[in-house]
Scaffold this motif. Structure first.
Motif, PDB file in Angstrom:
ATOM      1  N   ALA A   1       8.806  15.078 -55.556  1.00 35.44           N
ATOM      2  CA  ALA A   1      10.034  14.891 -54.589  1.00 35.44           C
ATOM      3  C   ALA A   1      10.280  15.962 -53.652  1.00 35.44           C
ATOM      4  O   ALA A   1      10.794  15.854 -52.342  1.00 35.44           O
ATOM      5  CB  ALA A   1      11.302  14.358 -55.412  1.00 35.44           C
ATOM      6  N   ASP A   2      10.268  17.144 -54.225  1.00 38.70           N
ATOM      7  CA  ASP A   2      10.763  18.347 -53.637  1.00 38.70           C
ATOM      8  C   ASP A   2       9.905  19.463 -54.020  1.00 38.70           C
ATOM      9  O   ASP A   2       9.356  19.459 -55.222  1.00 38.70           O
ATOM     10  CB  ASP A   2      12.205  18.444 -54.099  1.00 38.70           C
ATOM     11  CG  ASP A   2      12.791  19.765 -53.248  1.00 38.70           C
ATOM     12  OD1 ASP A   2      12.417  20.494 -53.713  1.00 38.70           O
ATOM     13  OD2 ASP A   2      13.419  19.387 -52.378  1.00 38.70           O
ATOM     14  N   PRO A   3       9.403  20.602 -53.310  1.00 37.28           N
ATOM     15  CA  PRO A   3       8.816  21.882 -54.004  1.00 37.28           C
ATOM     16  C   PRO A   3       9.648  22.403 -55.146  1.00 37.28           C
ATOM     17  O   PRO A   3       8.945  22.836 -55.779  1.00 37.28           O
ATOM     18  CB  PRO A   3       8.711  22.789 -52.745  1.00 37.28           C
ATOM     19  CG  PRO A   3       8.809  21.910 -51.517  1.00 37.28           C
ATOM     20  CD  PRO A   3       9.683  20.623 -51.799  1.00 37.28           C
ATOM     21  N   ALA A   4      10.734  22.335 -55.075  1.00 35.05           N
ATOM     22  CA  ALA A   4      11.507  23.065 -56.049  1.00 35.05           C
ATOM     23  C   ALA A   4      11.607  22.296 -57.204  1.00 35.05           C
ATOM     24  O   ALA A   4      11.443  22.784 -58.618  1.00 35.05           O
ATOM     25  CB  ALA A   4      13.080  23.091 -55.698  1.00 35.05           C
ATOM     26  N   VAL A   5      11.596  21.022 -57.153  1.00 28.73           N
ATOM     27  CA  VAL A   5      11.292  19.964 -58.444  1.00 28.73           C
ATOM     28  C   VAL A   5       9.696  20.276 -58.993  1.00 28.73           C
ATOM     29  O   VAL A   5       9.748  20.310 -60.153  1.00 28.73           O
ATOM     30  CB  VAL A   5      11.553  18.472 -58.142  1.00 28.73           C
ATOM     31  CG1 VAL A   5      11.059  17.704 -59.211  1.00 28.73           C
ATOM     32  CG2 VAL A   5      13.253  18.278 -57.729  1.00 28.73           C
ATOM     33  N   THR A   6       9.083  20.367 -58.362  1.00 30.25           N
ATOM     34  CA  THR A   6       7.503  20.346 -58.672  1.00 30.25           C
ATOM     35  C   THR A   6       7.358  21.873 -59.295  1.00 30.25           C
ATOM     36  O   THR A   6       6.776  21.988 -60.444  1.00 30.25           O
ATOM     37  CB  THR A   6       6.639  20.555 -57.407  1.00 30.25           C
ATOM     38  OG1 THR A   6       6.829  19.032 -56.969  1.00 30.25           O
ATOM     39  CG2 THR A   6       5.298  20.619 -57.988  1.00 30.25           C
ATOM     40  N   ALA A   7       8.187  22.948 -58.857  1.00 26.67           N
ATOM     41  CA  ALA A   7       8.174  24.276 -59.375  1.00 26.67           C
ATOM     42  C   ALA A   7       8.789  24.100 -60.848  1.00 26.67           C
ATOM     43  O   ALA A   7       8.409  24.836 -61.682  1.00 26.67           O
ATOM     44  CB  ALA A   7       8.909  25.192 -58.402  1.00 26.67           C
ATOM     45  N   VAL A   8       9.749  23.784 -61.006  1.00 21.78           N
ATOM     46  CA  VAL A   8      10.566  23.738 -62.361  1.00 21.78           C
ATOM     47  C   VAL A   8       9.843  22.796 -63.013  1.00 21.78           C
ATOM     48  O   VAL A   8       9.597  23.462 -64.238  1.00 21.78           O
ATOM     49  CB  VAL A   8      12.007  23.019 -61.890  1.00 21.78           C
ATOM     50  CG1 VAL A   8      12.610  22.604 -63.411  1.00 21.78           C
ATOM     51  CG2 VAL A   8      12.906  24.047 -61.186  1.00 21.78           C
ATOM     52  N   LEU A   9       9.062  21.632 -62.723  1.00 17.51           N
ATOM     53  CA  LEU A   9       8.400  21.071 -63.789  1.00 17.51           C
ATOM     54  C   LEU A   9       7.222  21.825 -64.348  1.00 17.51           C
ATOM     55  O   LEU A   9       6.915  21.949 -65.360  1.00 17.51           O
ATOM     56  CB  LEU A   9       7.984  19.625 -63.159  1.00 17.51           C
ATOM     57  CG  LEU A   9       9.033  18.543 -62.933  1.00 17.51           C
ATOM     58  CD1 LEU A   9       8.637  17.346 -62.186  1.00 17.51           C
ATOM     59  CD2 LEU A   9       9.586  18.164 -64.236  1.00 17.51           C
ATOM     60  N   LYS A  10       6.503  22.560 -63.359  1.00 13.96           N
ATOM     61  CA  LYS A  10       5.612  23.367 -63.657  1.00 13.96           C
ATOM     62  C   LYS A  10       5.969  24.613 -64.590  1.00 13.96           C
ATOM     63  O   LYS A  10       5.425  24.793 -65.600  1.00 13.96           O
ATOM     64  CB  LYS A  10       4.765  24.033 -62.358  1.00 13.96           C
ATOM     65  CG  LYS A  10       3.844  23.045 -61.671  1.00 13.96           C
ATOM     66  CD  LYS A  10       3.444  23.719 -60.486  1.00 13.96           C
ATOM     67  CE  LYS A  10       2.456  22.634 -59.937  1.00 13.96           C
ATOM     68  NZ  LYS A  10       2.007  23.301 -58.453  1.00 13.96           N
ATOM     69  N   LEU A  11       7.112  25.187 -64.251  1.00 16.04           N
ATOM     70  CA  LEU A  11       7.678  26.060 -65.052  1.00 16.04           C
ATOM     71  C   LEU A  11       7.779  25.848 -66.523  1.00 16.04           C
ATOM     72  O   LEU A  11       7.627  26.408 -67.620  1.00 16.04           O
ATOM     73  CB  LEU A  11       8.891  26.591 -64.489  1.00 16.04           C
ATOM     74  CG  LEU A  11       9.637  27.849 -65.215  1.00 16.04           C
ATOM     75  CD1 LEU A  11       8.808  29.062 -65.084  1.00 16.04           C
ATOM     76  CD2 LEU A  11      11.045  28.009 -64.548  1.00 16.04           C
ATOM     77  N   LEU A  12       8.370  24.414 -66.791  1.00 19.84           N
ATOM     78  CA  LEU A  12       8.668  23.923 -68.016  1.00 19.84           C
ATOM     79  C   LEU A  12       7.263  23.395 -68.545  1.00 19.84           C
ATOM     80  O   LEU A  12       7.570  22.691 -69.893  1.00 19.84           O
ATOM     81  CB  LEU A  12       9.859  23.001 -67.972  1.00 19.84           C
ATOM     82  CG  LEU A  12      11.207  23.526 -67.286  1.00 19.84           C
ATOM     83  CD1 LEU A  12      12.076  22.425 -67.183  1.00 19.84           C
ATOM     84  CD2 LEU A  12      11.579  24.475 -68.412  1.00 19.84           C
ATOM     85  N   GLY A  13       6.148  23.328 -67.898  1.00 21.97           N
ATOM     86  CA  GLY A  13       5.135  22.776 -68.652  1.00 21.97           C
ATOM     87  C   GLY A  13       5.093  21.327 -68.607  1.00 21.97           C
ATOM     88  O   GLY A  13       4.510  20.629 -69.328  1.00 21.97           O
ATOM     89  N   MET A  14       5.844  20.603 -67.427  1.00 14.84           N
ATOM     90  CA  MET A  14       6.063  19.217 -67.693  1.00 14.84           C
ATOM     91  C   MET A  14       5.274  18.443 -66.413  1.00 14.84           C
ATOM     92  O   MET A  14       5.470  17.186 -66.110  1.00 14.84           O
ATOM     93  CB  MET A  14       7.405  18.714 -67.551  1.00 14.84           C
ATOM     94  CG  MET A  14       8.161  19.273 -68.779  1.00 14.84           C
ATOM     95  SD  MET A  14      10.067  18.913 -68.517  1.00 14.84           S
ATOM     96  CE  MET A  14       9.752  17.040 -68.707  1.00 14.84           C
ATOM     97  N   TYR A  15       4.559  19.365 -65.482  1.00 12.30           N
ATOM     98  CA  TYR A  15       4.227  18.683 -64.374  1.00 12.30           C
ATOM     99  C   TYR A  15       2.556  18.279 -64.569  1.00 12.30           C
ATOM    100  O   TYR A  15       1.786  18.902 -65.289  1.00 12.30           O
ATOM    101  CB  TYR A  15       4.094  19.791 -63.216  1.00 12.30           C
ATOM    102  CG  TYR A  15       3.355  19.044 -61.755  1.00 12.30           C
ATOM    103  CD1 TYR A  15       4.512  18.472 -61.150  1.00 12.30           C
ATOM    104  CD2 TYR A  15       2.318  19.656 -61.216  1.00 12.30           C
ATOM    105  CE1 TYR A  15       3.949  17.820 -60.042  1.00 12.30           C
ATOM    106  CE2 TYR A  15       1.678  18.801 -60.142  1.00 12.30           C
ATOM    107  CZ  TYR A  15       2.670  17.964 -59.436  1.00 12.30           C
ATOM    108  OH  TYR A  15       2.250  17.588 -58.442  1.00 12.30           O
ATOM    109  N   SER A  16       2.217  17.098 -64.267  1.00 10.32           N
ATOM    110  CA  SER A  16       0.763  16.720 -64.165  1.00 10.32           C
ATOM    111  C   SER A  16       0.505  15.973 -62.799  1.00 10.32           C
ATOM    112  O   SER A  16       1.329  15.115 -62.382  1.00 10.32           O
ATOM    113  CB  SER A  16       0.636  15.749 -65.381  1.00 10.32           C
ATOM    114  OG  SER A  16       1.433  14.395 -65.422  1.00 10.32           O
ATOM    115  N   ASN A  17      -0.615  16.135 -62.451  1.00  9.14           N
ATOM    116  CA  ASN A  17      -0.936  15.438 -61.191  1.00  9.14           C
ATOM    117  C   ASN A  17      -1.420  13.985 -61.268  1.00  9.14           C
ATOM    118  O   ASN A  17      -1.980  13.741 -62.023  1.00  9.14           O
ATOM    119  CB  ASN A  17      -2.136  16.328 -60.395  1.00  9.14           C
ATOM    120  CG  ASN A  17      -1.589  17.670 -60.014  1.00  9.14           C
ATOM    121  OD1 ASN A  17      -0.255  17.755 -59.846  1.00  9.14           O
ATOM    122  ND2 ASN A  17      -2.503  18.335 -59.632  1.00  9.14           N
TER     123      ASN A  17
END
Length: 179
Positions: free
Chosen positions: A163-179
């Motif tokens: 949704a937003d670059p900040a959302v993606t960054a936080v999810l990556k930081l917390l290890g919760m981001y998957s493409n």
């Protein structure tokens, strides 16, 4: 009807403004008595708003169901609440009302001396945090980071992980981001 997204923006805004007021020190304002009460007002209303947001968040979770993302969002919301409640306690000890309250308790019953002694020690401990501005700045920065993470996770719940670059960054930081 899910009112959580409507409610949650008030404490986010109020606590963000409070934290920025605390972090960005303006020397001329620090010595004005009303500046304390302005920050205190943002802090009180924002902190009370957290509890309304937590309550409506529990209702929303009942509607949407549980997920790892919702659980992490809830955890960070609770962390945010603890941080700002602690800051609020520090502010409350600065008010002379607390000192008067402790003195009145001692007058009520002599056997309350242990309780009032403990209350006085807690007041001194918390006042120490207020007296050393660096502690409040660090706690406010932690609160601001916590609010940001909580909001980003909420944004991911509503709008998705991209949704937003900040959302993606936080999810990556917390290890919760998957493409």
């Amino acid at each position: 009807m899910n009112i959580h997204p409507i409610i949650v923006h008030f404490p986010i805004a109020l606590l963000t403004v409070y934290a920025l007021f605390e972090i960005i020190s303006i020397k001329k304002l620090q010595h004005i008595v009303s500046w304390f009460y302005i920050k205190f007002t943002f802090l009180v209303i924002g902190t009370l708003g957290i509890f309304v947001a937590l309550y409506t968040g529990d209702i929303a979770e009942g509607i949407m169901g549980r997920s790892d993302l919702i659980e992490n969002h809830n955890t960070w919301a609770v962390v945010t609440a603890y941080i700002f409640v602690f800051i609020l306690l520090i502010y409350v000890t600065k008010l002379s009302l607390v000192q008067n309250w402790i003195e009145q308790l001692q007058l009520l019953k002599p056997n309350w001396t242990t309780f009032t002694s403990i209350a006085k020690k807690i007041q001194i401990f918390l006042y120490h945090f207020y007296a050393h501005r660096a502690y409040l700045v660090i706690l406010s920065l932690a609160g601001l980071i916590s609010v940001t993470i909580t909001g980003a996770l909420g944004g991911a719940i509503v709008y998705g992980p991209d949704a937003d670059p900040a959302v993606t960054a936080v999810l990556k930081l917390l290890g919760m981001y998957s493409n």
